[in-house]
Design a protein around this motif. Sequence first.
Motif, PDB file in Angstrom:
ATOM      1  N   GLU A  56      24.193 -27.637 -13.860  1.00 31.10           N
ATOM      2  CA  GLU A  56      24.742 -27.522 -15.179  1.00 31.10           C
ATOM      3  C   GLU A  56      25.131 -25.887 -15.643  1.00 31.10           C
ATOM      4  O   GLU A  56      26.041 -25.442 -16.093  1.00 31.10           O
ATOM      5  CB  GLU A  56      23.487 -27.820 -16.105  1.00 31.10           C
ATOM      6  N   GLU A  57      24.499 -24.943 -14.883  1.00 28.52           N
ATOM      7  CA  GLU A  57      24.840 -23.586 -14.797  1.00 28.52           C
ATOM      8  C   GLU A  57      26.206 -23.394 -14.199  1.00 28.52           C
ATOM      9  O   GLU A  57      27.073 -22.661 -14.875  1.00 28.52           O
ATOM     10  CB  GLU A  57      23.878 -22.567 -13.853  1.00 28.52           C
ATOM     11  N   LEU A  58      26.784 -24.175 -13.141  1.00 27.89           N
ATOM     12  CA  LEU A  58      27.904 -24.031 -12.503  1.00 27.89           C
ATOM     13  C   LEU A  58      28.937 -24.551 -13.257  1.00 27.89           C
ATOM     14  O   LEU A  58      30.159 -24.286 -13.715  1.00 27.89           O
ATOM     15  CB  LEU A  58      28.085 -24.254 -11.094  1.00 27.89           C
ATOM     16  N   LEU A  59      28.551 -25.783 -13.778  1.00 24.80           N
ATOM     17  CA  LEU A  59      29.598 -26.517 -14.803  1.00 24.80           C
ATOM     18  C   LEU A  59      30.118 -25.675 -16.108  1.00 24.80           C
ATOM     19  O   LEU A  59      30.967 -25.636 -16.383  1.00 24.80           O
ATOM     20  CB  LEU A  59      29.167 -28.018 -15.059  1.00 24.80           C
ATOM     21  N   ASP A  60      28.761 -25.307 -16.531  1.00 28.48           N
ATOM     22  CA  ASP A  60      29.067 -24.274 -17.883  1.00 28.48           C
ATOM     23  C   ASP A  60      29.934 -23.189 -17.524  1.00 28.48           C
ATOM     24  O   ASP A  60      30.487 -22.797 -18.449  1.00 28.48           O
ATOM     25  CB  ASP A  60      27.670 -23.831 -18.283  1.00 28.48           C
ATOM     26  N   GLN A  73      34.177 -33.399 -13.592  1.00 29.08           N
ATOM     27  CA  GLN A  73      33.823 -34.712 -12.624  1.00 29.08           C
ATOM     28  C   GLN A  73      34.112 -34.132 -11.089  1.00 29.08           C
ATOM     29  O   GLN A  73      33.117 -34.588 -10.272  1.00 29.08           O
ATOM     30  CB  GLN A  73      34.934 -35.923 -12.733  1.00 29.08           C
ATOM     31  N   MET A  74      34.919 -33.306 -10.764  1.00 32.35           N
ATOM     32  CA  MET A  74      35.262 -32.894  -9.367  1.00 32.35           C
ATOM     33  C   MET A  74      33.942 -32.054  -9.121  1.00 32.35           C
ATOM     34  O   MET A  74      33.471 -32.023  -7.997  1.00 32.35           O
ATOM     35  CB  MET A  74      36.327 -32.122  -9.364  1.00 32.35           C
ATOM     36  N   TYR A  75      33.576 -30.929  -9.822  1.00 31.52           N
ATOM     37  CA  TYR A  75      32.582 -30.034  -9.577  1.00 31.52           C
ATOM     38  C   TYR A  75      31.247 -30.916  -9.505  1.00 31.52           C
ATOM     39  O   TYR A  75      30.324 -30.561  -8.770  1.00 31.52           O
ATOM     40  CB  TYR A  75      32.544 -28.854 -10.270  1.00 31.52           C
ATOM     41  N   ARG A  76      31.032 -31.607 -10.592  1.00 25.61           N
ATOM     42  CA  ARG A  76      29.693 -32.404 -10.475  1.00 25.61           C
ATOM     43  C   ARG A  76      29.525 -33.046  -9.406  1.00 25.61           C
ATOM     44  O   ARG A  76      28.582 -33.042  -8.604  1.00 25.61           O
ATOM     45  CB  ARG A  76      29.435 -33.345 -11.742  1.00 25.61           C
ATOM     46  N   LYS A  77      30.527 -33.762  -8.718  1.00 29.85           N
ATOM     47  CA  LYS A  77      30.299 -34.642  -7.213  1.00 29.85           C
ATOM     48  C   LYS A  77      30.151 -33.635  -6.356  1.00 29.85           C
ATOM     49  O   LYS A  77      29.332 -33.868  -5.360  1.00 29.85           O
ATOM     50  CB  LYS A  77      31.801 -35.387  -7.289  1.00 29.85           C
ATOM     51  N   LEU A  78      30.860 -32.525  -6.389  1.00 31.99           N
ATOM     52  CA  LEU A  78      31.024 -31.495  -5.178  1.00 31.99           C
ATOM     53  C   LEU A  78      29.504 -30.976  -5.167  1.00 31.99           C
ATOM     54  O   LEU A  78      28.977 -30.775  -4.236  1.00 31.99           O
ATOM     55  CB  LEU A  78      31.756 -30.339  -5.332  1.00 31.99           C
ATOM     56  N   LEU A  79      28.933 -30.581  -6.129  1.00 33.39           N
ATOM     57  CA  LEU A  79      27.653 -29.453  -6.482  1.00 33.39           C
ATOM     58  C   LEU A  79      26.370 -30.449  -6.250  1.00 33.39           C
ATOM     59  O   LEU A  79      25.303 -30.031  -6.039  1.00 33.39           O
ATOM     60  CB  LEU A  79      27.669 -28.868  -7.565  1.00 33.39           C
ATOM     61  N   THR A  80      26.318 -31.762  -6.832  1.00 32.99           N
ATOM     62  CA  THR A  80      25.120 -32.490  -6.762  1.00 32.99           C
ATOM     63  C   THR A  80      24.507 -32.793  -5.433  1.00 32.99           C
ATOM     64  O   THR A  80      25.395 -33.319  -4.674  1.00 32.99           O
ATOM     65  CB  THR A  80      25.520 -33.864  -7.604  1.00 32.99           C
ATOM     66  N   PRO A  81      23.446 -32.578  -5.228  1.00 32.07           N
ATOM     67  CA  PRO A  81      22.784 -32.687  -3.896  1.00 32.07           C
ATOM     68  C   PRO A  81      22.356 -34.024  -3.703  1.00 32.07           C
ATOM     69  O   PRO A  81      22.512 -34.817  -4.674  1.00 32.07           O
ATOM     70  CB  PRO A  81      21.464 -31.894  -3.980  1.00 32.07           C
ATOM     71  N   GLN A 136      16.986 -24.288  -1.494  1.00 31.18           N
ATOM     72  CA  GLN A 136      15.852 -24.998  -2.351  1.00 31.18           C
ATOM     73  C   GLN A 136      16.168 -26.370  -2.303  1.00 31.18           C
ATOM     74  O   GLN A 136      15.607 -27.204  -2.789  1.00 31.18           O
ATOM     75  CB  GLN A 136      15.682 -24.390  -3.752  1.00 31.18           C
ATOM     76  N   GLY A 137      17.402 -26.898  -1.877  1.00 28.13           N
ATOM     77  CA  GLY A 137      17.730 -28.369  -1.991  1.00 28.13           C
ATOM     78  C   GLY A 137      18.143 -28.484  -3.330  1.00 28.13           C
ATOM     79  O   GLY A 137      18.490 -29.896  -3.705  1.00 28.13           O
ATOM     80  N   ARG A 138      18.305 -27.816  -4.263  1.00 26.97           N
ATOM     81  CA  ARG A 138      18.893 -28.129  -5.650  1.00 26.97           C
ATOM     82  C   ARG A 138      20.422 -28.077  -5.642  1.00 26.97           C
ATOM     83  O   ARG A 138      21.040 -28.442  -7.057  1.00 26.97           O
ATOM     84  CB  ARG A 138      18.403 -26.973  -6.566  1.00 26.97           C
ATOM     85  N   LEU A 139      21.157 -27.748  -4.747  1.00 29.75           N
ATOM     86  CA  LEU A 139      22.548 -27.895  -5.053  1.00 29.75           C
ATOM     87  C   LEU A 139      23.085 -28.284  -3.531  1.00 29.75           C
ATOM     88  O   LEU A 139      22.522 -27.993  -2.584  1.00 29.75           O
ATOM     89  CB  LEU A 139      22.907 -26.303  -5.241  1.00 29.75           C
ATOM     90  N   ALA A 140      24.211 -28.898  -3.686  1.00 27.26           N
ATOM     91  CA  ALA A 140      24.779 -29.462  -2.329  1.00 27.26           C
ATOM     92  C   ALA A 140      25.296 -28.297  -1.496  1.00 27.26           C
ATOM     93  O   ALA A 140      25.478 -27.063  -2.220  1.00 27.26           O
ATOM     94  CB  ALA A 140      26.020 -30.271  -2.762  1.00 27.26           C
ATOM     95  N   PRO A 141      25.269 -28.482  -0.272  1.00 22.50           N
ATOM     96  CA  PRO A 141      25.571 -26.986   0.700  1.00 22.50           C
ATOM     97  C   PRO A 141      27.180 -26.944   0.344  1.00 22.50           C
ATOM     98  O   PRO A 141      28.057 -27.672   0.904  1.00 22.50           O
ATOM     99  CB  PRO A 141      25.210 -27.651   2.017  1.00 22.50           C
ATOM    100  N   VAL A 142      27.292 -25.652   0.161  1.00 25.04           N
ATOM    101  CA  VAL A 142      28.773 -25.453  -0.141  1.00 25.04           C
ATOM    102  C   VAL A 142      28.679 -23.711  -0.042  1.00 25.04           C
ATOM    103  O   VAL A 142      27.644 -23.203   0.203  1.00 25.04           O
ATOM    104  CB  VAL A 142      29.257 -25.404  -1.717  1.00 25.04           C
TER     105      VAL A 142
END
Length: 204
Positions: free
Chosen positions: A89-93, A196-204, A148-154
């Motif tokens: 949510e921080e990154l989407l904001d 949509q794009m960033y949520r799919k990319l970032l969600t672990p 911490q496993g809270r974000l997909a590896p990017v």
Amino acid sequence: MPDPKTKKPSRIQMRNRRLILDAALVVFSRDGYGGATLDAIAAGAGLSKPNVLYYFEGKTEIYVTLLSQLVETWLDPLIELDPEGDPVEELLDYVRRKLDMSSDMPAESKLFAGEILQGAPQIRQHLANDLKPLFEEKCAAIQAWIDQGRLAPVDPAHLIFSIWATTQHYADFDTQISVLLDREDPFDRARAHLEQMYRKLLTP
């Protein structure tokens, strides 16, 4: 004639400085630093050239003043990226705020892009002293979320670069977008697509 910089400016002086800076933003973003002239800035401000030179020493001082104000504004959304918040949510904001800036401040975005394309002669120190430490701090926060496993590896650095590219594009290339989309306002669709794009990319 008294120097307006040596005492508290009057309301008229503050208004005239704002008129000059607003006109200069249009001229610099349209014509670039090299193509901009004091005559064009004065005409845009509705003031005489000598009146402009009463407030600023010349074109360079106006340009540097605009860029200095812009750098502060440009950094605000990144500063407010909260390491204690929900990572996605921080990154989407952050994406939303950067896209809003492209919608609301296209001339400012073009001014900044033009300066960077010229090798950042006027703001290189700002990039080194202000942006780089902030960038490194936020990259570290993003990497901590990943660890911490809270974000997909990017790649944190290239994630930030991608956000800049996909949001500022709508301001810097607005003429091309307008032609390709038959003058349709692109921002509603852009917001939905980028979320949509960033949520799919970032969600672990």
